[in-house]
Write an enzyme that holds these catalytic residues in place. Structure first.
Site, mmCIF file in Angstrom:
data_model
loop_
_atom_site.group_PDB
_atom_site.id
_atom_site.type_symbol
_atom_site.label_atom_id
_atom_site.label_comp_id
_atom_site.label_asym_id
_atom_site.label_seq_id
_atom_site.Cartn_x
_atom_site.Cartn_y
_atom_site.Cartn_z
ATOM 1 N N TYR A 183 31.352 31.220 35.530
ATOM 2 C CA TYR A 183 30.509 31.761 36.593
ATOM 3 C C TYR A 183 29.025 31.664 36.239
ATOM 4 O O TYR A 183 28.178 31.675 37.137
ATOM 5 C CB TYR A 183 30.832 33.241 36.842
ATOM 6 N N LYS B 32 43.671 30.431 27.608
ATOM 7 C CA LYS B 32 44.270 29.092 27.690
ATOM 8 C C LYS B 32 43.941 28.401 26.363
ATOM 9 O O LYS B 32 43.309 27.332 26.311
ATOM 10 C CB LYS B 32 43.698 28.337 28.908
ATOM 11 N N ASP C 72 48.611 30.540 32.467
ATOM 12 C CA ASP C 72 49.609 30.031 33.417
ATOM 13 C C ASP C 72 50.903 30.837 33.312
ATOM 14 O O ASP C 72 51.509 31.209 34.323
ATOM 15 C CB ASP C 72 49.854 28.524 33.231
ATOM 16 N N ASP D 53 39.578 36.749 37.846
ATOM 17 C CA ASP D 53 39.391 36.660 39.298
ATOM 18 C C ASP D 53 40.705 36.244 39.945
ATOM 19 O O ASP D 53 41.172 36.863 40.902
ATOM 20 C CB ASP D 53 38.293 35.637 39.609
ATOM 21 N N ASP E 280 43.704 38.808 42.079
ATOM 22 C CA ASP E 280 44.155 38.594 43.463
ATOM 23 C C ASP E 280 45.677 38.500 43.504
ATOM 24 O O ASP E 280 46.329 39.049 44.395
ATOM 25 C CB ASP E 280 43.569 37.286 44.034
HETATM 26 C C1 IPM Z 1 35.703 38.948 43.302
HETATM 27 C C2 IPM Z 1 35.233 37.886 44.252
HETATM 28 C C3 IPM Z 1 33.946 37.286 43.707
HETATM 29 C C4 IPM Z 1 34.260 36.641 42.375
HETATM 30 C C5 IPM Z 1 33.256 36.268 44.672
HETATM 31 C C6 IPM Z 1 32.939 36.886 46.002
HETATM 32 C C7 IPM Z 1 32.032 35.675 44.048
HETATM 33 O O1 IPM Z 1 36.225 36.934 44.438
HETATM 34 O O2 IPM Z 1 34.967 39.914 43.075
HETATM 35 O O3 IPM Z 1 36.819 38.832 42.796
HETATM 36 O O4 IPM Z 1 34.728 35.501 42.322
HETATM 37 O O5 IPM Z 1 34.038 37.300 41.364
HETATM 38 MG MG MG Z 2 38.062 37.408 43.547
#
Ligand code: IPM
Ligand code: MG
Length: 385
Positions: free
Chosen positions: A160, A205, A252, A276, A280
Site C-alpha cells: 500500500y 507467503k 493461501d 485486507d 473481507d
Molecule cells: C479496507 C478498504 C481499504 C483498504 C480501501 C478503501 C483503500 O478495503 O479498509 O479494508 O484496502 O485498506
Molecule cells: Mg478492504
C-alpha cells in the site's frame, strides 16, 4: 495541544474520569454519511445513560474532498484529528472517482493518508459470529458457531505504501517492510493474544516473498518458535512471549482454513494486503460484511474507527444500509479510546439483542423476513440499550 496527545500505548483504554469527549466524524462518500449518522444516534443515547458528552468536529475526506478541494482529504486534517479523542469514519470511494489515470487523485488516497498521517500501524478487525445470524451466512451454521477471531492487520506498510509506478506499458508496486514495522505489529498481536486464548497465527507467503521471510523472522522474535518454523536464516533470540502459542500459516492456506475450520483461529497477524483480503473473507463468517467493525491504533495519540465495508455506492442514499458495522466500530471507540468500557459493552449487547429479536437490514435478512431501513435498525438498537 490537549491532554489527548499524551502517548497512549495500544490496548490501553482512554482517560478515565473525563466525561466530555471530542470526536472527529468523517462521513466520507456513498453510504458514509448514513452510517456515521446512525452511529452518532446510538452514541447520543448511550452517552446520556452513562453520563458523558460527545462533541463532534467534521472533516472532508475521500471523493467529497476531491469534488470540493481537488484533494483526497482537506489540508491539515490529520493534525485536527490529533486534537480529538478519536476519529469515526464512514467510508470513502465510488465509481464517480474511479480512474485508471495515475495522475488523477483517488478517494482512497485520503484514507491511506490518514492512516499513515496518524501512524495507525495496527488495524483490529474482530470477527465474531452472531448466534442470531447463523442462518444468514453462506457458510454452514455448525462451521461458524462460536467463531471469535481478531485479525490484526498491519496498516501503514507493505504494498500500500511501497514505491509504485506506471511507465508506458509497465507498472509495479513494491512490498516493502522493515524489521521495526513487523516487530511492532507482531508485538501488538502477541499482547492481544495473551489477553485472549493465547494463540497467534502469523500469516505470510514466506515460501515466495522475501518480505514474508522478514515477517516470519519477526514472528519468531515475538513469540515462541514451534519446530519447523524457519526463521529466514538468522537464529531467533529468546521469545518475548512464551505464554502465547505461535503458528505460521501461508496466506493461501489461511484463506482456505478460514472457511474450512474458522474456530481454529484466535489472533491472525498479517501484513497489509493479506489482511485486507482475509478480513473481507472472514466477514462472511459473521453473516454479512455489514456487521464487521474495525479499530486502527498506533503507538500513541488518536485512533480511528470504521466499518470494514466500503461506501456501497449501489445502495447509497436509499436509507437501507446496515448500520451495525459502524455502530460496533463506535463501541470499539468507546472502549479503546474513551475508556467507557461499560458503555461499549452496552452498545454491543444492544446490537446483539436487536438481532436476536429479529431486527434485520436487507443484507442479513433471510427470505421472507421483514426488512428494516437504516433508521429503523438504529431505532431497534437504541430501544435495546
Ligand atoms: C479496507 C478498504 C481499504 C483498504 C480501501 C478503501 C483503500 O478495503 O479498509 O479494508 O484496502 O485498506
Ligand atoms: Mg478492504
Amino acid at each position: 495541544m490537549s491532554a489527548v496527545d499524551l502517548p497512549k500505548a495500544p490496548l490501553e483504554t482512554g482517560r478515565r474520569g473525563v466525561s466530555a469527549y471530542r470526536v472527529m466524524a468523517l462521513a466520507g462518500d456513498g453510504v458514509g454519511p448514513e452510517i456515521v449518522a446512525a452511529a452518532q444516534r446510538v452514541l447520543a443515547a448511550v452517552a446520556e445513560r452513562y453520563e458523558f458528552t460527545l462533541a463532534y468536529q467534521e472533516g472532508l475526506i475521500g471523493g467529497r474532498a476531491i469534488d470540493e478541494l481537488g484533494l483526497p482529504m482537506e489540508d491539515g486534517l490529520a493534525e485536527r484529528c490529533r486534537t480529538c479523542d478519536a476519529v469515526l469514519l464512514g467510508a470513502v470511494g465510488g465509481p464517480k472517482w474511479d480512474t485508471t489515470d495515475p495522475a488523477k487523485p483517488r478517494p482512497e488516497q485520503g484514507l491511506l493518508g490518514m492512516r499513515k498521517g496518524l501512524e495507525l500501524f495496527a488495524n483490529l478487525r474482530p470477527v465474531k459470529s452472531f448466534a442470531a445470524l447463523a442462518a444468514t451466512s453462506t457458510i454452514k451454521p455448525e462451521v461458524i458457531a462460536g467463531v471469535d477471531i481478531v485479525v490484526v492487520r498491519e496498516l501503514t506498510g507493505g504494498v500500500y505504501f511501497g514505491k509504485s509506478e506506471r511507465v508506458g506499458d509497465t507498472a509495479y508496486d513494491t512490498m516493502l517492510y522493515t524489521d521495526a514495522e513487523c516487530d511492532r505489529l507482531l508485538d501488538y498481536a502477541f499482547r492481544l493474544a495473551a489477553q485472549r486464548r493465547g494463540l497467534v497465527h502469523s500469516v505470510d507467503k514466506a515460501n515466495v516473498l522475501e518480505s514474508s521471510r522478514l515477517w516470519r523472522a519477526a514472528a519468531l522474535r515475538a513469540g515462541p518458535a514451534r519446530s519447523g518454523g524457519g526463521g529466514g536464516g538468522a537464529r531467533p533470540p529468546a521469545p518475548r512471549r512464551p505464554d502465547v502459542e505461535l503458528r505460521h500459516m501461508l496466506v493461501d492456506n489461511c484463506a482456505m482454513q478460514l472457511i474450512r475450520e474458522p474456530r481454529q483461529f484466535d489472533v491472525i497477524a498479517t501484513e497489509n494486503l493479506f489482511g485486507d483480503i482475509l478480513s473481507d473473507e472472514a466477514a462472511m463468517l459473521t453473516g454479512s460484511i455489514g456487521m464487521l467493525p474495525s479499530a486502527s491504533v498506533g503507538a500513541g495519540g488518536v485512533s480511528l474507527y470504521e466499518p470494514i465495508h466500503g461506501s456501497a455506492p449501489d445502495i447509497a442514499g436509499r436509507g437501507i444500509v446496515n448500520p451495525c458495522a459502524t455502530i460496533l466500530s463506535a463501541a470499539m471507540m468507546l472502549d479503546l479510546s474513551l475508556g467507557e468500557a461499560a458503555a461499549a459493552r452496552a452498545v454491543e449487547a444492544a446490537v446483539e439483542a436487536a438481532l436476536a429479536a429479529g431486527a434485520r437490514t436487507a443484507d442479513i435478512a433471510a427470505a421472507g423476513e421483514p426488512v428494516l431501513t437504516t433508521d429503523e435498525m438504529t431505532d431497534r438498537v437504541i430501544a435495546a440499550l
